[in-house]
Design an enzyme around this catalytic site. Structure first.
Site, PDB file in Angstrom:
ATOM      1  N   THR A 119      11.810  53.606   1.102  1.00  0.00           N
ATOM      2  CA  THR A 119      12.338  52.685   0.453  1.00  0.00           C
ATOM      3  C   THR A 119      13.803  52.729   0.650  1.00  0.00           C
ATOM      4  O   THR A 119      14.310  53.857   0.411  1.00  0.00           O
ATOM      5  CB  THR A 119      11.815  52.687  -0.862  1.00  0.00           C
ATOM      6  N   ASP A 120      14.512  51.673   0.221  1.00  0.00           N
ATOM      7  CA  ASP A 120      15.981  51.672   0.181  1.00  0.00           C
ATOM      8  C   ASP A 120      16.506  52.202  -1.318  1.00  0.00           C
ATOM      9  O   ASP A 120      17.738  52.639  -1.470  1.00  0.00           O
ATOM     10  CB  ASP A 120      16.533  50.259   0.195  1.00  0.00           C
TER      11      ASP A 120
ATOM     12  N   TYR B 108      10.185  56.897  -9.636  1.00  0.00           N
ATOM     13  CA  TYR B 108       9.791  56.593  -8.562  1.00  0.00           C
ATOM     14  C   TYR B 108      10.716  56.963  -7.383  1.00  0.00           C
ATOM     15  O   TYR B 108      10.164  57.487  -6.141  1.00  0.00           O
ATOM     16  CB  TYR B 108       9.345  55.067  -8.560  1.00  0.00           C
TER      17      TYR B 108
ATOM     18  N   LYS C 200      10.202  59.526  -3.898  1.00  0.00           N
ATOM     19  CA  LYS C 200      10.348  59.002  -2.387  1.00  0.00           C
ATOM     20  C   LYS C 200      11.210  59.782  -1.829  1.00  0.00           C
ATOM     21  O   LYS C 200      11.155  60.137  -0.643  1.00  0.00           O
ATOM     22  CB  LYS C 200      10.502  57.567  -2.456  1.00  0.00           C
TER      23      LYS C 200
HETATM   24  P1  NAD Z   1       0.946  49.475  -3.402  1.00  0.00           P
HETATM   25  O1  NAD Z   1       1.164  49.907  -4.658  1.00  0.00           O
HETATM   26  O2  NAD Z   1       0.698  47.939  -3.327  1.00  0.00           O
HETATM   27  O3  NAD Z   1      -0.049  50.114  -2.570  1.00  0.00           O
HETATM   28  C1  NAD Z   1      -0.244  51.563  -2.538  1.00  0.00           C
HETATM   29  C2  NAD Z   1      -1.696  52.057  -1.839  1.00  0.00           C
HETATM   30  O4  NAD Z   1      -1.772  53.374  -1.882  1.00  0.00           O
HETATM   31  C3  NAD Z   1      -2.749  51.671  -2.661  1.00  0.00           C
HETATM   32  O5  NAD Z   1      -3.718  51.038  -2.021  1.00  0.00           O
HETATM   33  C4  NAD Z   1      -3.196  52.771  -3.424  1.00  0.00           C
HETATM   34  O6  NAD Z   1      -4.644  53.092  -3.806  1.00  0.00           O
HETATM   35  C5  NAD Z   1      -2.906  53.930  -2.079  1.00  0.00           C
HETATM   36  N1  NAD Z   1      -2.769  55.274  -2.891  1.00  0.00           N
HETATM   37  C6  NAD Z   1      -2.185  55.665  -4.023  1.00  0.00           C
HETATM   38  N2  NAD Z   1      -2.222  56.855  -4.349  1.00  0.00           N
HETATM   39  C7  NAD Z   1      -3.094  57.471  -3.074  1.00  0.00           C
HETATM   40  C8  NAD Z   1      -3.276  58.737  -2.872  1.00  0.00           C
HETATM   41  N3  NAD Z   1      -3.103  59.624  -3.370  1.00  0.00           N
HETATM   42  N4  NAD Z   1      -4.187  58.843  -1.591  1.00  0.00           N
HETATM   43  C9  NAD Z   1      -4.517  57.716  -0.977  1.00  0.00           C
HETATM   44  N5  NAD Z   1      -4.071  56.493  -1.371  1.00  0.00           N
HETATM   45  C10 NAD Z   1      -3.282  56.453  -2.386  1.00  0.00           C
HETATM   46  O7  NAD Z   1       2.379  50.012  -2.757  1.00  0.00           O
HETATM   47  P2  NAD Z   1       3.206  48.879  -1.535  1.00  0.00           P
HETATM   48  O8  NAD Z   1       3.907  47.822  -2.193  1.00  0.00           O
HETATM   49  O9  NAD Z   1       2.333  48.478  -0.415  1.00  0.00           O
HETATM   50  O10 NAD Z   1       3.922  49.970  -0.806  1.00  0.00           O
HETATM   51  C11 NAD Z   1       3.476  50.738   0.350  1.00  0.00           C
HETATM   52  C12 NAD Z   1       4.727  51.811   0.726  1.00  0.00           C
HETATM   53  O11 NAD Z   1       5.784  50.993   1.048  1.00  0.00           O
HETATM   54  C13 NAD Z   1       5.192  52.828  -0.290  1.00  0.00           C
HETATM   55  O12 NAD Z   1       4.948  54.000   0.171  1.00  0.00           O
HETATM   56  C14 NAD Z   1       6.422  52.296  -0.922  1.00  0.00           C
HETATM   57  O13 NAD Z   1       7.015  53.331  -1.481  1.00  0.00           O
HETATM   58  C15 NAD Z   1       6.892  51.522   0.334  1.00  0.00           C
HETATM   59  N6  NAD Z   1       7.809  50.581   0.032  1.00  0.00           N
HETATM   60  C16 NAD Z   1       7.441  49.314  -0.731  1.00  0.00           C
HETATM   61  C17 NAD Z   1       8.128  48.300  -0.911  1.00  0.00           C
HETATM   62  C18 NAD Z   1       7.972  47.091  -1.757  1.00  0.00           C
HETATM   63  O14 NAD Z   1       8.775  46.038  -1.813  1.00  0.00           O
HETATM   64  N7  NAD Z   1       6.678  47.060  -2.231  1.00  0.00           N
HETATM   65  C19 NAD Z   1       9.668  48.352  -0.352  1.00  0.00           C
HETATM   66  C20 NAD Z   1      10.005  49.333   0.449  1.00  0.00           C
HETATM   67  C21 NAD Z   1       9.140  50.606   0.650  1.00  0.00           C
END
Ligand code: NAD
Ligand code: TYD
Length: 339
Positions: free
Chosen positions: A125-126, A153, A157
């Protein structure tokens, strides 16, 4: 090729699985997800019967379970989306963030090492870069901006990113990292700004804006993020970090007003609430590297993406109504009850 996608029952991982199976129907996709509060199997319902898809309920910290799965599947690629992802929850209780985001990342990479140095991509993530001031619109995050985190958080990351680079340098694991700005689109859990505001608007509930609503985020339609990850996995340079973002900065209050307008509701629903602790002011990505090296550019303009997203929430009420009627309600009351 066989690809393990972790966190595929969540927002971005779920969208990625739909994208991958559509773009590369010849690949086998194995989704690993613990199904935490943020994981929804209904997100994967459209692909459950696809013979090239398998769902495995598994914690990425479960070393034995992960090794067994690698033994069975012999994956060619791992894309790690699985994470605890909500800043507000990390402020309330950091422990599980360290566990899943750091230990889980190390466990997945150890399995990659144990099974012949499997190609590994870390979805980051940024937020690892911290924030930028509101009065310096000339500043952007590049891949060389120092890591300077604010929340538990983003710190977890960043810890994971450092480990990924350490596994590259120490063990020669073939890794890449993408650092993306805020995503929006279908299947976004309604604890995050855009889906929360859409759901509350549709239910004529107050719209809780933190502080004065001036904080800026750089929004990217989720499918554009999926395309970027797919490109990096196939064509990115090993050992490199790629920033992903679309030069689409908006203040939170402007997003909220736009959603109100699209849904024909009143701005009287806006309620200013106590600010988030350590609230990052502005995120803004410079995507020059991924553009120059891999030809990636975002394709969905915000004006179109937000309309598509709102329409999706209108057309898929049962998906999010089921979520907000369950355990999530307790979270909501706790976080917003006395704010
Ligand atoms: P989310 O919270 O919607 O989904 C996370 C998923 O991971 C869920 O399905 C959860 O059940 C699963 N999970 C959590 N802990 C787990 C574990 N120990 N083992 C297996 N599965 C597990 O998150 P998201 O928004 O889809 O983000 C996905 C990734 O992208 C993350 O790594 C996040 O840091 C990164 N990210 C998100 C954004 C954003 O805007 N949402 C932006 C940049 C990066
Ligand atoms: P969020 O969707 O939690 O993403 P992140 O904190 O990872 O960027 O929040 C986006 C912005 O919206 C952030 O500045 C906090 C703000 N926000 C609100 O004003 N009210 C809310 O109820 C939520 C969830 C977020």
């Amino acid at each position: 090729m066989t690809i393990i996608v972790t966190g595929g029952a969540g927002f971005i991982g779920g969208n990625y699985i739909h994208y991958h199976l559509k773009e590369h129907p010849e690949d086998r996709v194995v989704c690993v997800d613990k199904l935490t509060y943020a994981g929804n199997l209904s997100t994967l319902a459209p692909v459950m019967d696809n013979p090239n898809f398998r769902f495995v309920k598994l914690d990425i910290c479960d070393r034995e379970g992960v090794m067994k799965l690698f033994e069975e599947e012999k994956p060619d690629v791992v894309i790690n989306f699985a994470a605890e992802s909500h800043v507000d929850r990390s402020i309330e209780d950091p422990g599980i963030f360290l566990q899943t985001n750091i230990i889980g990342t190390a466990t997945m990479m150890d399995a990659c090492r144990a099974f012949g140095n499997v190609r590994y991509h870390q979805v980051s993530t940024d937020e690892v870069y911290g924030d930028l001031p509101l009065d310096r619109p000339d500043l952007f995050f590049t891949e060389t901006t120092p890591i300077h985190t604010s929340s538990p958080y983003s710190s977890s990351k960043a810890g994971a990113d450092l480990l990924v680079m350490a596994y590259y340098r120490t063990y020669g694991l073939p890794v890449t990292i993408s650092r993306c700005s805020n995503n929006y689109g279908p299947y976004h859990f309604p604890e995050k700004l855009i889906p929360l505001m859409i759901a509350n608007c549709l239910n004529d509930k107050p719209l809780p804006v933190y502080g004065e609503g001036k904080n800026v985020r750089d929004w990217l339609y989720v499918e554009d993020h999926c395309k970027a990850i797919d490109l990096i996995v196939r064509k990115g340079r090993i050992g490199e970090v790629y920033n992903v973002g679309g030069h689409n900065e908006m203040a939170n209050i402007d997003i909220v007003k736009l959603i109100i307008k699209e849904l024909g509701k009143s701005e009287d629903l806006i309620t200013y609430v106590t600010d988030r602790k350590g609230h990052d002011l502005r995120y803004a990505i410079d995507p020059t590297k991924i553009h120059n090296e891999l030809g990636w550019l975002p394709e969905t303009k915000f004006a179109d993406g937000i309309k598509k997203t709102i329409k999706w929430y209108l057309d898929n009420r049962s998906w999010w109504e089921e979520i907000i009627s369950g355990e999530y309600q307790n979270y909501y009351d706790k976080m917003y009850g006395n704010r």
